[in-house]
Design a protein around this motif. Structure first.
Motif, PDB file in Angstrom:
ATOM      1  N   ILE A 107      35.851  50.661  36.595  1.00  0.00           N
ATOM      2  CA  ILE A 107      35.968  49.540  37.521  1.00  0.00           C
ATOM      3  C   ILE A 107      36.768  48.405  36.882  1.00  0.00           C
ATOM      4  O   ILE A 107      37.603  47.770  37.536  1.00  0.00           O
ATOM      5  CB  ILE A 107      34.577  49.037  37.958  1.00  0.00           C
ATOM      6  CG1 ILE A 107      33.828  50.133  38.714  1.00  0.00           C
ATOM      7  CG2 ILE A 107      34.705  47.790  38.840  1.00  0.00           C
ATOM      8  CD1 ILE A 107      34.540  50.670  39.931  1.00  0.00           C
ATOM      9  N   GLY A 108      36.536  48.162  35.605  1.00  0.00           N
ATOM     10  CA  GLY A 108      37.300  47.131  34.918  1.00  0.00           C
ATOM     11  C   GLY A 108      38.790  47.410  34.936  1.00  0.00           C
ATOM     12  O   GLY A 108      39.611  46.507  35.170  1.00  0.00           O
ATOM     13  N   GLU A 109      39.166  48.661  34.716  1.00  0.00           N
ATOM     14  CA  GLU A 109      40.581  49.027  34.718  1.00  0.00           C
ATOM     15  C   GLU A 109      41.209  48.909  36.107  1.00  0.00           C
ATOM     16  O   GLU A 109      42.342  48.450  36.249  1.00  0.00           O
ATOM     17  CB  GLU A 109      40.750  50.454  34.188  1.00  0.00           C
ATOM     18  CG  GLU A 109      40.478  50.584  32.699  1.00  0.00           C
ATOM     19  CD  GLU A 109      41.434  49.731  31.877  1.00  0.00           C
ATOM     20  OE1 GLU A 109      42.626  50.080  31.801  1.00  0.00           O
ATOM     21  OE2 GLU A 109      40.979  48.699  31.331  1.00  0.00           O
ATOM     22  N   VAL A 157      37.459  40.235  32.998  1.00  0.00           N
ATOM     23  CA  VAL A 157      38.630  41.074  33.251  1.00  0.00           C
ATOM     24  C   VAL A 157      39.545  40.409  34.273  1.00  0.00           C
ATOM     25  O   VAL A 157      40.768  40.351  34.088  1.00  0.00           O
ATOM     26  CB  VAL A 157      38.196  42.471  33.754  1.00  0.00           C
ATOM     27  CG1 VAL A 157      39.375  43.221  34.361  1.00  0.00           C
ATOM     28  CG2 VAL A 157      37.594  43.282  32.622  1.00  0.00           C
ATOM     29  N   MET A 158      38.980  39.895  35.336  1.00  0.00           N
ATOM     30  CA  MET A 158      39.796  39.312  36.401  1.00  0.00           C
ATOM     31  C   MET A 158      40.443  38.008  35.962  1.00  0.00           C
ATOM     32  O   MET A 158      41.601  37.728  36.306  1.00  0.00           O
ATOM     33  CB  MET A 158      38.951  39.103  37.659  1.00  0.00           C
ATOM     34  CG  MET A 158      38.349  40.385  38.207  1.00  0.00           C
ATOM     35  SD  MET A 158      37.758  40.269  39.911  1.00  0.00           S
ATOM     36  CE  MET A 158      39.310  40.448  40.797  1.00  0.00           C
ATOM     37  N   LEU A 159      39.725  37.212  35.189  1.00  0.00           N
ATOM     38  CA  LEU A 159      40.307  35.970  34.685  1.00  0.00           C
ATOM     39  C   LEU A 159      41.449  36.266  33.717  1.00  0.00           C
ATOM     40  O   LEU A 159      42.495  35.614  33.749  1.00  0.00           O
ATOM     41  CB  LEU A 159      39.233  35.125  34.002  1.00  0.00           C
ATOM     42  CG  LEU A 159      38.127  34.575  34.907  1.00  0.00           C
ATOM     43  CD1 LEU A 159      37.066  33.881  34.074  1.00  0.00           C
ATOM     44  CD2 LEU A 159      38.691  33.641  35.970  1.00  0.00           C
ATOM     45  N   ALA A 160      41.266  37.261  32.859  1.00  0.00           N
ATOM     46  CA  ALA A 160      42.313  37.632  31.912  1.00  0.00           C
ATOM     47  C   ALA A 160      43.543  38.178  32.626  1.00  0.00           C
ATOM     48  O   ALA A 160      44.664  38.059  32.128  1.00  0.00           O
ATOM     49  CB  ALA A 160      41.777  38.672  30.926  1.00  0.00           C
ATOM     50  N   ALA A 161      43.336  38.760  33.821  1.00  0.00           N
ATOM     51  CA  ALA A 161      44.453  39.315  34.600  1.00  0.00           C
ATOM     52  C   ALA A 161      45.173  38.245  35.404  1.00  0.00           C
ATOM     53  O   ALA A 161      46.176  38.548  36.061  1.00  0.00           O
ATOM     54  CB  ALA A 161      43.936  40.408  35.529  1.00  0.00           C
ATOM     55  N   GLY A 162      44.669  37.019  35.379  1.00  0.00           N
ATOM     56  CA  GLY A 162      45.376  35.926  36.045  1.00  0.00           C
ATOM     57  C   GLY A 162      44.677  35.295  37.225  1.00  0.00           C
ATOM     58  O   GLY A 162      45.159  34.297  37.768  1.00  0.00           O
ATOM     59  N   MET A 163      43.547  35.855  37.647  1.00  0.00           N
ATOM     60  CA  MET A 163      42.813  35.246  38.754  1.00  0.00           C
ATOM     61  C   MET A 163      42.213  33.914  38.291  1.00  0.00           C
ATOM     62  O   MET A 163      41.792  33.782  37.144  1.00  0.00           O
ATOM     63  CB  MET A 163      41.698  36.163  39.243  1.00  0.00           C
ATOM     64  CG  MET A 163      42.160  37.529  39.731  1.00  0.00           C
ATOM     65  SD  MET A 163      43.332  37.459  41.124  1.00  0.00           S
ATOM     66  CE  MET A 163      42.337  36.617  42.363  1.00  0.00           C
TER      67      MET A 163
END
Length: 298
Positions: A107-109, A157-163
């Protein structure tokens, strides 16, 4: 419980952010499209929001037994189609669970490489709600900590991806909060498969509304009571502990039962038990404790 049921994180400032919530799309499985009596979690949320003075529209992408990895392609196609139709969503609600280590990695990926890039590409710049469900009627003592760890992992994970706007809606923690209340907890379970009942539907709607700051809780308990049908299906006796309130077999006639209850039981379109599920019980709103809405308001 040691943690807020609704929590908002703003990456840029580290403080709470003003909520945008007018057009939502929910992504999940049967814990999203149930309880059908209320139009699923999206329907229950829309009703609660309206009762709090907010006009919202709620759509969904769902499939029984699916997780976010299974639903990715359908969600992508749905968002592309709705985009060409001029529909923009300001809020995307993603259903997540506790999950095993392997499931959390998957799910993280898919959040990192699929959902986040798509959401970041949208002109509407939607906020994300991570709606976390419950896992079992008999949770382990460490359930709360495990739920929190999973949710924080997904948010990171989502914050690191830019959210930048990630809202946590801790429905699983809300269930845990009521675990010791035998007046309420058994009525949260629709069947022996672990689906949430109509009562669970309004509980989840309340968790979402509080997380999105649509209400501060005033009169919330009374509103939740008003949203419930006259009766709803609940799991078999003992599934979630002894019930300290009256229950009847699903199709059992009841003296003095409101006409709405008997019409519900005789409606062929109602989500009645079939061979797929155990027969279950029936809980009537009038059988719950006085002002029970105050007990379930998170």
């Amino acid at each position: 419980m040691g943690t807020d049921i609704g929590d908002v994180h703003a990456a840029a400032s580290g403080t709470s952010i003003p909520t945008r919530c007018g057009s939502l799309v929910f992504v999940g499985n049967s814990h999203t499209y149930q309880p059908k009596e209320l139009g699923g979690v999206p329907g229950a949320f829309a009703r609660l929001a309206a009762s709090c003075g907010h006009s919202v529209s709620a759509e969904s992408v769902t499939q029984g037994g699916a997780n976010l990895s299974d639903l990715w392609e359908e969600f992508e196609s749905y968002m592309q189609r709705r985009g060409t139709e001029g529909v923009a969503f300001d809020t995307v609600v993603l259903q997540v669970g506790k999950g095993s280590a392997e499931e959390r990695f998957i799910i993280g990926e898919v959040l990192r490489h699929r959902y986040c890039p798509l959401l970041l590409s949208l002109a509407s710049n939607p906020q994300v709600v991570l709606y976390q469900t419950w896992s079992t009627a008999w949770p382990e003592p460490t359930e709360g900590e495990e739920l929190t760890a999973t949710l924080e992992e997904y948010r990171s994970v989502m914050l690191a991806a830019g959210m930048t706007e990630v809202v946590l809606a801790r429905a699983g923690h809300a269930f845990l909060h009521l675990k010791a209340d035998n007046r309420i907890y058994p009525a949260l379970w629709k069947d022996d498969m672990g689906h949430g009942s109509a009562l669970a539907g309004v509980l989840v709607a309340a968790v979402l509304a509080l997380a999105l700051k649509l209400t501060k809780g005033e009169r919330l308990g009374r509103i939740l009571e008003a949203l419930l049908p006259s009766a709803w299906r609940t799991a078999s006796p003992g599934f979630a502990g002894a019930a300290e309130f009256g229950q009847k077999a699903w199709r059992e006639d009841g003296k003095g039962a409101p006409a709405a209850v008997m019409n519900l039981l005789n409606d062929p379109e109602e989500d009645l038990p079939i061979s797929k599920y155990p027969p279950g019980m029936r809980t009537e709103r009038r059988d719950l404790p006085f002002e029970f809405g105050c007990s379930i308001a998170p």
